[in-house]
Design an enzyme around this catalytic site. Structure first.
Site, short mmCIF file in Angstrom:
data_model
loop_
_atom_site.label_atom_id
_atom_site.label_comp_id
_atom_site.label_asym_id
_atom_site.label_seq_id
_atom_site.Cartn_x
_atom_site.Cartn_y
_atom_site.Cartn_z
N SER A 189 11.74 24.49 -0.02
CA SER A 189 10.70 23.61 -0.57
C SER A 189 9.94 24.37 -1.65
O SER A 189 9.94 25.62 -1.64
CB SER A 189 9.73 23.20 0.55
OG SER A 189 8.63 22.47 0.02
N TYR A 209 3.07 24.71 7.06
CA TYR A 209 4.44 24.36 6.63
C TYR A 209 4.95 25.41 5.64
O TYR A 209 6.10 25.85 5.72
CB TYR A 209 4.39 22.97 5.99
CG TYR A 209 5.66 22.43 5.38
CD1 TYR A 209 6.75 22.06 6.15
CD2 TYR A 209 5.75 22.22 3.99
CE1 TYR A 209 7.90 21.52 5.58
CE2 TYR A 209 6.87 21.68 3.41
CZ TYR A 209 7.95 21.32 4.20
OH TYR A 209 9.08 20.78 3.63
#
Ligand SMILES: NC(=O)c1ccc[n+]([C@@H]2O[C@H](COP(=O)([O-])OP(=O)(O)OC[C@H]3O[C@@H](n4cnc5c(N)ncnc54)[C@H](OP(=O)(O)O)[C@@H]3O)[C@@H](O)[C@H]2O)c1
Length: 239
Positions: free
Chosen positions: A141, A155
């Site tokens: 990501s 995250y």
């Protein structure tokens, strides 16, 4: 004269986790349409409606259950005799700050986003090496490149680790012809992003576009290795 592709002869076989929805589902479909044979790992194994039984098998796979990746890999080898690529797309996002999150939630993100893809690649390692052009895609990501907000903090910890995992695989696999890429998107129009932003799908990266990029990354020869690929739907300073 046609350039050598470095691809192994015959129909290549890819394992795709997270293939039930979102990016994994888009990848699976794109790879199927471009000639790959597929082994899909799902918590609730259902063959997609576009798939045929000859070229697509679906296996039970739960990223939180260590050992389920080995059963999936063994079933794949039995069915198709080879594995040329692993696309690790199964992942979760728990939107909590690094102060608010508890160990249970942090462990869950680590288990699914980092430890499970490592186990999956490890279980596939001998087959990827036998291919001499094995490919690994870790769906990391942009949250593995920068910490964008308070609630993305926890995250991000897992996704920075996922980027490191991909680099570690690249180092370990280089001499075996295995190439790994950390794919680092910003918002992609899937359930995950819809759960954390109210921006319209049209203003996020289309999972089908990401699937096309992943198809290209899998096709590049051993001497055109892409360690990281960042893609964004919005302007940021560096990405
Ligand atoms: N969407 C984004 O904006 C974005 C941006 C950057 C990176 N990513 C990353 O890209 C990857 C795919 O995300 P997505 O957007 O496609 O997410 P998604 O739409 O929420 O889909 C998540 C996928 O992961 C699977 N999964 C979750 N927990 C699992 C478990 N314990 N065992 C096996 N499979 C499990 C889900 O299966 P079920 O159907 O069984 O739940 C589903 O197939 C993730 O790693 C995510 O972190 C996404």
């Amino acid at each position: 004269m046609t350039k050598p592709t470095g691809r192994p002869a015959g129909r290549r076989v890819a394992l795709v986790s997270g293939a039930s929805r979102g990016i994994g589902a888009a990848c699976a479909r794109h790879l199927f349409e471009t000639g790959w044979t597929l082994s899909l790992g799902m918590r609730d194994p259902v063959r997609p409606d576009w798939a045929d039984s000859e070229r697509v098998r679906v296996f039970p796979y739960d990223a939180t259950e260590a050992g389920s990746e080995q059963t999936w890999v063994d079933g794949t080898i039995e069915a198709f005799k080879r594995i040329d690529a692993v696309i690790a797309s199964a992942g979760i996002m728990i939107p909590k700050s690094v102060i608010d999150i508890d160990d249970t939630d942090l462990d869950r993100m680590f288990e699914i986003n980092v430890k499970a893809p490592r186990r999956l690649v490890r279980a596939s390692w001998a087959s990827l090496a036998a291919s001499r052009a094995g490919r690994v895609i870790i769906l990391a990501s942009l949250s593995g490149k920068r910490v964008k907000s308070v609630t993305a903090g926890s995250y991000s910890i897992s996704k920075f680790a996922a980027v490191a995992l991909s680099h570690g695989i690249r180092q370990a696999g280089w001499d075996l012809g295995i190439r790994a890429t950390a794919v680092c998107p910003g918002f992609v129009a899937t359930d995950m992003a819809r759960g954390i932003t109210d921006r319209a799908d049209a203003l996020m990266t289309d999972p089908d576009d990401l699937a096309r990029i992943i198809g290209l990354l899998l096709d590049l020869p051993n001497h055109a290795s892409v360690a990281e690929f960042s893609i964004n739907c919005q302007l940021e300073e560096s990405y």
